[in-house]
Scaffold this motif. Structure first.
Motif, PDB file in Angstrom:
ATOM      1  N   GLN A   1       0.625  -1.329   0.063  1.00  0.00           N
ATOM      2  CA  GLN A   1      -0.030  -0.018   0.043  1.00  0.00           C
ATOM      3  C   GLN A   1       0.818   1.296   0.033  1.00  0.00           C
ATOM      4  O   GLN A   1       1.844   1.375   0.384  1.00  0.00           O
ATOM      5  N   SER A   2       0.669   2.202  -0.542  1.00  0.00           N
ATOM      6  CA  SER A   2       1.105   3.598  -0.610  1.00  0.00           C
ATOM      7  C   SER A   2       0.057   4.745  -0.359  1.00  0.00           C
ATOM      8  O   SER A   2      -1.215   4.699  -0.951  1.00  0.00           O
ATOM      9  N   GLU A   3       0.597   5.753   0.242  1.00  0.00           N
ATOM     10  CA  GLU A   3      -0.587   6.839   0.591  1.00  0.00           C
ATOM     11  C   GLU A   3      -0.328   7.932  -0.383  1.00  0.00           C
ATOM     12  O   GLU A   3       0.686   8.513  -0.896  1.00  0.00           O
ATOM     13  N   LYS A   4      -1.425   8.875  -0.615  1.00  0.00           N
ATOM     14  CA  LYS A   4      -1.528  10.025  -1.148  1.00  0.00           C
ATOM     15  C   LYS A   4      -0.819  11.194  -0.154  1.00  0.00           C
ATOM     16  O   LYS A   4      -0.970  10.860   1.222  1.00  0.00           O
ATOM     17  N   ALA A   5      -0.804  12.119  -0.631  1.00  0.00           N
ATOM     18  CA  ALA A   5      -0.478  13.289   0.265  1.00  0.00           C
ATOM     19  C   ALA A   5      -1.378  13.818   1.528  1.00  0.00           C
ATOM     20  O   ALA A   5      -2.558  13.701   1.147  1.00  0.00           O
ATOM     21  N   GLY A   6      -0.932  13.430   2.715  1.00  0.00           N
ATOM     22  CA  GLY A   6      -1.851  13.851   3.989  1.00  0.00           C
ATOM     23  C   GLY A   6      -2.195  12.642   4.598  1.00  0.00           C
ATOM     24  O   GLY A   6      -2.604  12.598   5.808  1.00  0.00           O
ATOM     25  N   PHE A   7      -2.108  11.530   3.722  1.00  0.00           N
ATOM     26  CA  PHE A   7      -2.534  10.124   4.582  1.00  0.00           C
ATOM     27  C   PHE A   7      -1.179   9.263   4.752  1.00  0.00           C
ATOM     28  O   PHE A   7      -0.118   9.363   4.295  1.00  0.00           O
ATOM     29  N   HIS A   8      -1.434   8.462   5.847  1.00  0.00           N
ATOM     30  CA  HIS A   8      -0.208   7.685   6.535  1.00  0.00           C
ATOM     31  C   HIS A   8      -1.168   6.250   6.870  1.00  0.00           C
ATOM     32  O   HIS A   8      -2.284   6.239   6.961  1.00  0.00           O
ATOM     33  N   ASN A   9      -0.215   5.257   6.767  1.00  0.00           N
ATOM     34  CA  ASN A   9      -0.756   4.068   7.444  1.00  0.00           C
ATOM     35  C   ASN A   9      -1.979   3.415   6.791  1.00  0.00           C
ATOM     36  O   ASN A   9      -2.929   2.658   7.492  1.00  0.00           O
ATOM     37  N   LEU A  10      -1.983   3.486   5.332  1.00  0.00           N
ATOM     38  CA  LEU A  10      -3.030   3.016   4.870  1.00  0.00           C
ATOM     39  C   LEU A  10      -3.150   1.482   4.962  1.00  0.00           C
ATOM     40  O   LEU A  10      -2.050   0.792   4.733  1.00  0.00           O
ATOM     41  N   ASP A  11      -4.241   0.773   5.310  1.00  0.00           N
ATOM     42  CA  ASP A  11      -4.116  -0.795   5.403  1.00  0.00           C
ATOM     43  C   ASP A  11      -5.570  -1.411   5.082  1.00  0.00           C
ATOM     44  O   ASP A  11      -6.631  -0.644   5.428  1.00  0.00           O
ATOM     45  N   LEU A  12      -5.517  -2.213   4.296  1.00  0.00           N
ATOM     46  CA  LEU A  12      -6.672  -3.112   4.101  1.00  0.00           C
ATOM     47  C   LEU A  12      -6.782  -4.609   4.339  1.00  0.00           C
ATOM     48  O   LEU A  12      -5.637  -5.113   4.299  1.00  0.00           O
ATOM     49  N   ASP A  13      -7.753  -5.011   4.981  1.00  0.00           N
ATOM     50  CA  ASP A  13      -7.708  -6.347   5.312  1.00  0.00           C
ATOM     51  C   ASP A  13      -7.799  -7.408   4.552  1.00  0.00           C
ATOM     52  O   ASP A  13      -8.628  -7.435   3.518  1.00  0.00           O
ATOM     53  N   ASN A  14      -6.920  -8.376   4.564  1.00  0.00           N
ATOM     54  CA  ASN A  14      -7.193  -9.585   3.647  1.00  0.00           C
ATOM     55  C   ASN A  14      -8.580 -10.160   3.813  1.00  0.00           C
ATOM     56  O   ASN A  14      -9.034 -10.052   5.108  1.00  0.00           O
ATOM     57  N   HIS A  15      -9.132 -10.675   2.939  1.00  0.00           N
ATOM     58  CA  HIS A  15     -10.510 -11.213   2.964  1.00  0.00           C
ATOM     59  C   HIS A  15     -10.847 -12.222   2.043  1.00  0.00           C
ATOM     60  O   HIS A  15     -10.532 -12.323   1.093  1.00  0.00           O
ATOM     61  N   PHE A  16     -11.791 -13.275   2.533  1.00  0.00           N
ATOM     62  CA  PHE A  16     -12.315 -14.322   1.520  1.00  0.00           C
ATOM     63  C   PHE A  16     -13.477 -13.566   1.063  1.00  0.00           C
ATOM     64  O   PHE A  16     -14.263 -12.747   1.345  1.00  0.00           O
ATOM     65  N   GLY A  17     -13.680 -14.041  -0.409  1.00  0.00           N
ATOM     66  CA  GLY A  17     -14.877 -13.792  -1.110  1.00  0.00           C
ATOM     67  C   GLY A  17     -15.236 -14.993  -2.005  1.00  0.00           C
ATOM     68  O   GLY A  17     -14.855 -16.293  -2.146  1.00  0.00           O
ATOM     69  N   ILE A  18     -16.664 -14.907  -2.552  1.00  0.00           N
ATOM     70  CA  ILE A  18     -17.284 -16.029  -3.347  1.00  0.00           C
ATOM     71  C   ILE A  18     -16.989 -15.617  -4.824  1.00  0.00           C
ATOM     72  O   ILE A  18     -17.121 -14.451  -5.245  1.00  0.00           O
ATOM     73  N   ALA A  19     -16.727 -16.572  -5.867  1.00  0.00           N
ATOM     74  CA  ALA A  19     -16.546 -16.251  -7.073  1.00  0.00           C
ATOM     75  C   ALA A  19     -17.425 -17.318  -7.842  1.00  0.00           C
ATOM     76  O   ALA A  19     -17.699 -18.291  -7.726  1.00  0.00           O
ATOM     77  N   LEU A  20     -17.971 -16.774  -8.955  1.00  0.00           N
ATOM     78  CA  LEU A  20     -18.851 -17.104  -9.777  1.00  0.00           C
ATOM     79  C   LEU A  20     -18.206 -16.831 -11.355  1.00  0.00           C
ATOM     80  O   LEU A  20     -17.671 -15.986 -11.531  1.00  0.00           O
ATOM     81  N   GLN A  21     -18.266 -18.065 -12.023  1.00  0.00           N
ATOM     82  CA  GLN A  21     -17.640 -17.873 -13.476  1.00  0.00           C
ATOM     83  C   GLN A  21     -18.432 -18.521 -14.650  1.00  0.00           C
ATOM     84  O   GLN A  21     -19.139 -19.470 -14.358  1.00  0.00           O
ATOM     85  N   ALA A  22     -18.080 -18.165 -15.552  1.00  0.00           N
ATOM     86  CA  ALA A  22     -18.734 -18.796 -17.057  1.00  0.00           C
ATOM     87  C   ALA A  22     -17.978 -18.427 -18.129  1.00  0.00           C
ATOM     88  O   ALA A  22     -17.169 -17.337 -18.132  1.00  0.00           O
ATOM     89  N   GLY A  23     -17.622 -19.396 -19.109  1.00  0.00           N
ATOM     90  CA  GLY A  23     -16.632 -18.873 -20.226  1.00  0.00           C
ATOM     91  C   GLY A  23     -16.898 -20.303 -21.438  1.00  0.00           C
ATOM     92  O   GLY A  23     -17.640 -21.050 -21.181  1.00  0.00           O
ATOM     93  N   PHE A  24     -15.841 -20.237 -22.117  1.00  0.00           N
ATOM     94  CA  PHE A  24     -15.789 -21.089 -23.174  1.00  0.00           C
ATOM     95  C   PHE A  24     -14.508 -21.415 -23.747  1.00  0.00           C
ATOM     96  O   PHE A  24     -13.491 -20.379 -23.750  1.00  0.00           O
ATOM     97  N   ASP A  25     -14.059 -22.341 -23.959  1.00  0.00           N
ATOM     98  CA  ASP A  25     -12.963 -22.756 -25.122  1.00  0.00           C
ATOM     99  C   ASP A  25     -13.125 -23.139 -26.430  1.00  0.00           C
ATOM    100  O   ASP A  25     -14.381 -23.882 -26.359  1.00  0.00           O
ATOM    101  N   TYR A  26     -12.574 -22.618 -27.348  1.00  0.00           N
ATOM    102  CA  TYR A  26     -12.839 -22.996 -28.783  1.00  0.00           C
ATOM    103  C   TYR A  26     -11.526 -23.913 -29.089  1.00  0.00           C
ATOM    104  O   TYR A  26     -10.529 -23.233 -29.372  1.00  0.00           O
ATOM    105  N   MET A  27     -11.536 -25.073 -28.949  1.00  0.00           N
ATOM    106  CA  MET A  27     -10.314 -25.838 -29.353  1.00  0.00           C
ATOM    107  C   MET A  27     -10.091 -25.870 -30.850  1.00  0.00           C
ATOM    108  O   MET A  27     -10.983 -26.460 -31.775  1.00  0.00           O
TER     109      MET A  27
END
Length: 230
Positions: A155-181
């Motif tokens: 993480q890096s902060e813009k001017a005036g900000f310090h100690n920026l931190d985002l928590d690691n987190h779990f999420g749900i993923a949905l997916q669709a696609g195709f291969d053309y062989m």
């Protein structure tokens, strides 16, 4: 009356006739034709491993908040990054996919404050379980669902900000696609994923003091690339 010598000659003559008749029959018999070889299925024996390399557009949902600041909101930059995924086929229809890539997001308070906050890098390894449809020849669509664990780093902060931190987190993923062989090994791929990701963030500001809140990224991951089946 027939003598013994005559009987022996007659018996020998009969046996010779039977012998030569059997020999003639054997000569006329043709060897049985061997069964035609069965053509090997082009997919038989192929490896269960597959890789894809994609160019990936990461389109975030601009939503978030600063605790205690009514009307606050957050926005994040969209990016285009490379992605690698590795698939293992348990059957022709069922596969697991590990999706690897890294991206970044510029974070801005886009509500009442209207100030840039900083930048974070994101490593979101994702595992999905997929169902592949196999009834369409070279066109092979699939759907999947799984879990994502997002790691925020550097993480890096813009001017005036310090100690920026985002928590690691779990999420749900949905997916669709195709291969053309194109052939047994090579193909082209198009893939869309939706990751539901909401996390907490905090930072210190020179004037506003400690700030914190929620960041709801919920990115769409839209990619296209090349498939290789081993």
């Amino acid at each position: 009356m027939m003598t013994n010598s005559a009987r022996y000659l007659r018996w020998i003559a009969g046996a010779g006739a039977v012998f030569f008749a059997c020999g003639a029959m054997a000569a006329d018999l043709k060897p049985a034709a061997s069964a035609p070889a069965v053509a090997k299925d082009a997919d038989a024996g192929s490896s269960p491993w597959q890789i894809r390399v994609r160019g990936l557009g990461v389109i975030t949902n601009d939503s978030g908040s600063v605790t205690g600041v009514p009307g606050s909101d957050l926005s994040y930059s969209d990016t285009v990054v490379p992605e690698l995924d590795i698939s293992y086929y348990f059957t022709d229809n069922i596969a697991a996919e590990l999706i690897l890539g890294t991206t970044y997001a510029n974070i801005k308070e886009d509500g009442v404050l209207g100030i840039p906050v900083g930048k974070t890098w994101l490593l979101p390894p994702t595992v999905t379980l997929q169902y592949h449809f196999t009834d369409f020849g070279a066109f092979k669509p699939y759907v999947g669902a799984g879990v994502n664990y997002s790691l925020f780093y550097n993480q890096s902060e813009k001017a005036g900000f310090h100690n920026l931190d985002l928590d690691n987190h779990f999420g749900i993923a949905l997916q669709a696609g195709f291969d053309y062989m194109i052939d047994q090994h090579w193909g082209v791929n198009f893939d869309v994923k939706k990751i539901f990701l909401k996390t907490s963030w905090s930072a210190d500001h020179d004037v506003l003091g400690p700030l914190s809140g929620k960041a709801k990224l919920d990115p769409w991951l839209i990619g296209t690339g090349v498939t290789y089946r081993f």
